[in-house]
Design a protein around this motif. Structure first.
Motif, PDB file in Angstrom:
ATOM      1  N   MET B   1     175.368  60.590  94.097  1.00 31.16           N
ATOM      2  CA  MET B   1     174.079  59.896  93.934  1.00 31.16           C
ATOM      3  C   MET B   1     174.317  58.454  93.497  1.00 31.16           C
ATOM      4  O   MET B   1     175.127  58.196  92.622  1.00 31.16           O
ATOM      5  CB  MET B   1     173.250  60.632  92.874  1.00 31.16           C
ATOM      6  CG  MET B   1     171.866  60.058  92.734  1.00 31.16           C
ATOM      7  SD  MET B   1     170.864  61.038  91.595  1.00 31.16           S
ATOM      8  CE  MET B   1     171.755  60.872  90.064  1.00 31.16           C
ATOM      9  N   ARG B   2     173.606  57.540  94.150  1.00 34.20           N
ATOM     10  CA  ARG B   2     173.775  56.121  93.830  1.00 34.20           C
ATOM     11  C   ARG B   2     172.530  55.587  93.155  1.00 34.20           C
ATOM     12  O   ARG B   2     171.411  55.996  93.448  1.00 34.20           O
ATOM     13  CB  ARG B   2     173.983  55.317  95.132  1.00 34.20           C
ATOM     14  CG  ARG B   2     175.291  55.592  95.834  1.00 34.20           C
ATOM     15  CD  ARG B   2     176.449  54.850  95.222  1.00 34.20           C
ATOM     16  NE  ARG B   2     176.296  53.406  95.202  1.00 34.20           N
ATOM     17  CZ  ARG B   2     176.679  52.590  96.181  1.00 34.20           C
ATOM     18  NH1 ARG B   2     177.194  53.062  97.273  1.00 34.20           N
ATOM     19  NH2 ARG B   2     176.534  51.274  96.059  1.00 34.20           N
ATOM     20  N   HIS B   3     172.725  54.614  92.265  1.00 34.25           N
ATOM     21  CA  HIS B   3     171.623  53.875  91.657  1.00 34.25           C
ATOM     22  C   HIS B   3     171.787  52.405  92.026  1.00 34.25           C
ATOM     23  O   HIS B   3     172.865  51.976  92.433  1.00 34.25           O
ATOM     24  CB  HIS B   3     171.674  53.987  90.129  1.00 34.25           C
ATOM     25  CG  HIS B   3     171.736  55.389  89.614  1.00 34.25           C
ATOM     26  ND1 HIS B   3     170.647  56.224  89.628  1.00 34.25           N
ATOM     27  CD2 HIS B   3     172.758  56.112  89.086  1.00 34.25           C
ATOM     28  CE1 HIS B   3     170.995  57.397  89.106  1.00 34.25           C
ATOM     29  NE2 HIS B   3     172.280  57.362  88.778  1.00 34.25           N
ATOM     30  N   LEU B   4     170.742  51.617  91.861  1.00 33.95           N
ATOM     31  CA  LEU B   4     170.905  50.161  91.961  1.00 33.95           C
ATOM     32  C   LEU B   4     170.409  49.549  90.650  1.00 33.95           C
ATOM     33  O   LEU B   4     169.206  49.441  90.413  1.00 33.95           O
ATOM     34  CB  LEU B   4     170.133  49.571  93.152  1.00 33.95           C
ATOM     35  CG  LEU B   4     170.244  48.042  93.246  1.00 33.95           C
ATOM     36  CD1 LEU B   4     171.682  47.587  93.447  1.00 33.95           C
ATOM     37  CD2 LEU B   4     169.362  47.488  94.357  1.00 33.95           C
ATOM     38  N   ASP B   9     176.404  46.300  92.114  1.00 28.50           N
ATOM     39  CA  ASP B   9     176.611  47.726  92.426  1.00 28.50           C
ATOM     40  C   ASP B   9     176.774  47.920  93.935  1.00 28.50           C
ATOM     41  O   ASP B   9     177.250  48.960  94.379  1.00 28.50           O
ATOM     42  CB  ASP B   9     175.411  48.574  91.968  1.00 28.50           C
ATOM     43  CG  ASP B   9     175.286  48.621  90.449  1.00 28.50           C
ATOM     44  OD1 ASP B   9     176.267  48.270  89.777  1.00 28.50           O
ATOM     45  OD2 ASP B   9     174.207  48.995  89.952  1.00 28.50           O
ATOM     46  N   LEU B  10     176.329  46.922  94.701  1.00 25.03           N
ATOM     47  CA  LEU B  10     176.447  47.002  96.161  1.00 25.03           C
ATOM     48  C   LEU B  10     177.570  46.083  96.624  1.00 25.03           C
ATOM     49  O   LEU B  10     177.673  44.938  96.156  1.00 25.03           O
ATOM     50  CB  LEU B  10     175.138  46.549  96.822  1.00 25.03           C
ATOM     51  CG  LEU B  10     173.897  47.405  96.568  1.00 25.03           C
ATOM     52  CD1 LEU B  10     172.643  46.665  97.029  1.00 25.03           C
ATOM     53  CD2 LEU B  10     174.009  48.743  97.300  1.00 25.03           C
ATOM     54  N   GLU B  14     177.772  46.604 102.133  1.00 31.31           N
ATOM     55  CA  GLU B  14     176.536  47.384 101.963  1.00 31.31           C
ATOM     56  C   GLU B  14     175.304  46.484 102.027  1.00 31.31           C
ATOM     57  O   GLU B  14     174.274  46.858 102.600  1.00 31.31           O
ATOM     58  CB  GLU B  14     176.569  48.141 100.638  1.00 31.31           C
ATOM     59  CG  GLU B  14     177.505  49.339 100.670  1.00 31.31           C
ATOM     60  CD  GLU B  14     177.623  50.023  99.319  1.00 31.31           C
ATOM     61  OE1 GLU B  14     177.590  51.255  99.274  1.00 31.31           O
ATOM     62  OE2 GLU B  14     177.760  49.308  98.299  1.00 31.31           O
ATOM     63  N   SER B 112     169.625  55.666  84.126  1.00 31.77           N
ATOM     64  CA  SER B 112     170.502  56.166  85.192  1.00 31.77           C
ATOM     65  C   SER B 112     171.543  57.145  84.646  1.00 31.77           C
ATOM     66  O   SER B 112     172.065  57.971  85.385  1.00 31.77           O
ATOM     67  CB  SER B 112     171.204  55.011  85.912  1.00 31.77           C
ATOM     68  OG  SER B 112     172.181  54.422  85.068  1.00 31.77           O
ATOM     69  N   PRO B 118     168.032  59.004  92.184  1.00 32.17           N
ATOM     70  CA  PRO B 118     168.437  57.588  92.140  1.00 32.17           C
ATOM     71  C   PRO B 118     167.426  56.709  91.385  1.00 32.17           C
ATOM     72  O   PRO B 118     166.216  56.890  91.526  1.00 32.17           O
ATOM     73  CB  PRO B 118     168.487  57.186  93.617  1.00 32.17           C
ATOM     74  CG  PRO B 118     168.656  58.454  94.365  1.00 32.17           C
ATOM     75  CD  PRO B 118     167.939  59.503  93.562  1.00 32.17           C
ATOM     76  N   LYS B 298     168.660  53.966 102.094  1.00 30.70           N
ATOM     77  CA  LYS B 298     170.090  54.088 101.754  1.00 30.70           C
ATOM     78  C   LYS B 298     170.294  55.037 100.566  1.00 30.70           C
ATOM     79  O   LYS B 298     171.136  55.929 100.616  1.00 30.70           O
ATOM     80  CB  LYS B 298     170.662  52.706 101.420  1.00 30.70           C
ATOM     81  CG  LYS B 298     172.127  52.774 101.029  1.00 30.70           C
ATOM     82  CD  LYS B 298     172.711  51.398 100.772  1.00 30.70           C
ATOM     83  CE  LYS B 298     174.164  51.511 100.312  1.00 30.70           C
ATOM     84  NZ  LYS B 298     175.048  52.139 101.291  1.00 30.70           N
ATOM     85  N   LEU B 299     169.486  54.857  99.521  1.00 28.35           N
ATOM     86  CA  LEU B 299     169.697  55.661  98.318  1.00 28.35           C
ATOM     87  C   LEU B 299     169.301  57.122  98.528  1.00 28.35           C
ATOM     88  O   LEU B 299     169.803  58.012  97.851  1.00 28.35           O
ATOM     89  CB  LEU B 299     168.949  55.050  97.122  1.00 28.35           C
ATOM     90  CG  LEU B 299     169.434  53.651  96.689  1.00 28.35           C
ATOM     91  CD1 LEU B 299     168.639  53.158  95.489  1.00 28.35           C
ATOM     92  CD2 LEU B 299     170.918  53.640  96.349  1.00 28.35           C
ATOM     93  N   ASP B 301     169.659  58.467 101.503  1.00 29.80           N
ATOM     94  CA  ASP B 301     170.472  58.865 102.642  1.00 29.80           C
ATOM     95  C   ASP B 301     169.598  59.311 103.821  1.00 29.80           C
ATOM     96  O   ASP B 301     169.809  60.383 104.401  1.00 29.80           O
ATOM     97  CB  ASP B 301     171.444  59.985 102.231  1.00 29.80           C
ATOM     98  CG  ASP B 301     172.626  60.086 103.182  1.00 29.80           C
ATOM     99  OD1 ASP B 301     172.874  59.084 103.897  1.00 29.80           O
ATOM    100  OD2 ASP B 301     173.263  61.149 103.231  1.00 29.80           O
TER     101      ASP B 301
END
Lengths: 141, 304
Positions: B1-4, B9-10, B14, B112, B118, B298-299, B301
């Protein structure tokens, strides 16, 4: 001045003169039941003068805390009166609940249950940044 | 799992992918109108916002998803003393993704650490606002066709402007960018930003004069000079009009320069500039929705 040698324990050597009480506090040595000797302003060929802490018990030392306060300290592990290991410290990459953020706008100043996390940002300048707000803190030396 | 939480972070790759997706959404919105069907976005705004919250909500609705949330701390359990992490843990039981704004710096990072879904940082005090940076990058890319090789001037409050710091940071990962920092002495770019540019060997100039910088610029990023940032009123009065963009100051600007502003503006861009084709700040607002659509995809998917 004579101080009995440690039989089984730890000697923190090469502490910057005057800094031993700070280390005593950070490592919470006041909570120990064993003998602890604090030597201030001992003569040192390398440093001129230095502080030393001798702990007569094989306790677990938080090397991250120690590395943050002063990465030049050496940690001598003593067993049966003999030096068995000499640990050299480094600035830790991450500090958890060692120092706290002083930025009044940081979430950790409001919500005390959060872990205070600092990450090493510049090893040369020995600076850390709060993982939450990125406020800067410098290592003590 | 990704967070921003922070723009870094990217990776650059990306960010380029997000820009490509956003540009495809702009060209083919119908293709994307159901990709987030049955997904829910929670917008947790512990402080008020117009653009960012509506932009997130519009983005999720544009993807066929739905939205829930609150728009002020007073209407949430925060008013009863609940911690941010507890609020977010609770909401993550109801929603698939969370966009949050909070007045305290680092609150989204704290969230987070405990969230099951996310987290997108929609602004944490004066600290970070990564989706504004993505919006800025998409806008520059659309206007110039590339994020390399141009001169960008940042004008106004460079000391406290989080959008400026974040955009400089993001652009410093591209090549051939020349930075010009235009501000009064009191509101200069913080040293750590200049030092990070020096470390990367990136050229930058500092000046107090917008007129002097104007002819060199391909992009002009305006920010608000706030009265409360000055130590005394006399300095504010002396400087406030210096950094007001009006048609007269634009006479020496390049014909294809683009003017950006994170908005809201107060008086730092005269309304008469709005009709100039170089004024792109409302286009920037529109782009904010599309880049957020790409980010949500993106987050979560999701694929079109």
């Amino acid at each position: 001045m004579n101080i009995d040698s440690v039989q089984n324990g730890i000697v923190l050597d090469h502490i910057k003169a005057g800094a031993c009480m700070q280390i005593y506090k950070y490592l919470k040595l006041d909570q120990l039941d064993c003998q602890v000797a604090i030597i201030k302003n001992a003569k040192s060929s390398k440093m001129g003068k230095k502080d030393i802490i001798k702990i007569d018990s094989p306790i677990d030392i938080d090397l991250d805390v120690l590395g943050y306060i002063d990465p030049d300290i050496t940690v001598d592990i003593i067993k049966d009166g003999h030096l068995v290991e000499k640990k050299h410290l480094a600035l830790p990459q991450k500090l958890v609940n060692v120092i706290h953020c002083k930025n009044p706008r940081c979430i950790t100043t409001d919500e005390k249950q959060l872990d205070a996390i600092f990450l090493l940002s510049d090893p040369e300048k020995r600076t850390y940044r709060c993982a939450y707000c990125e406020a800067e803190r410098k290592s003590h030396r | 799992m990704r967070h921003l939480i922070d723009i870094t972070d990217l990776s650059v790759e990306e960010i380029d992918e997000l820009i490509a997706t956003a540009e495809d959404i702009i060209e083919n919105p119908v293709k994307y109108q159901d990709v987030a069907a049955h997904k829910q976005l929670a917008t947790l705004f512990f402080e008020p916002s117009t653009r960012t919250r509506l932009s997130f909500e519009s983005a999720m609705l544009g993807l066929g998803g739905s939205v829930l949330g609150f728009s002020s701390a007073a209407s949430s359990s925060t008013a009863k003393g609940e911690t941010v992490t507890d609020t977010v843990r609770t909401v993550s039981c109801y929603a698939d993704i969370i966009a949050m704004r909070h007045p305290k710096e680092g609150a989204p990072f704290a969230a987070s650490q405990r969230s099951q879904v996310p987290i997108i940082n929609a602004g944490d005090g004066g600290h970070n606002h990564p989706t504004q940076t993505l919006t800025d990058l998409l806008t520059i890319h659309r206007e110039r066709g590339s994020l390399n090789d141009f001169t960008i001037g940042f004008c106004g409050d460079l000391k406290f402007g989080r959008t400026v710091h974040s955009l400089v940071n993001a652009l410093s990962r591209y090549t051939g960018i020349h930075f010009i920092f235009i501000s009064p002495e009191e509101l200069k770019m913080p040293n750590y930003i200049n030092e990070s540019l020096q470390k990367k060997g990136l050229p930058y100039e500092e000046t107090e004069s917008l007129e002097e910088a104007m002819p060199k610029l391909d992009v002009l990023y305006m920010t608000r000079v706030q009265k409360e940032r000055f130590f005394n009123e006399a300095d504010y009065i002396r400087l406030k009009d210096t950094y007001v963009l009006d048609p007269a100051k634009l006479t020496t600007a390049k014909k294809d320069m683009c003017i950006l502003h994170p908005l809201p503006r107060v008086n730092e861009i005269a309304v008469s500039v709005d009709d100039d084709p170089r004024a792109r700040y409302f286009e920037q607002v529109r782009n904010g929705k599309f880049i957020r659509m790409a980010l949500i995809m993106k987050l979560l998917d999701l694929k079109a």
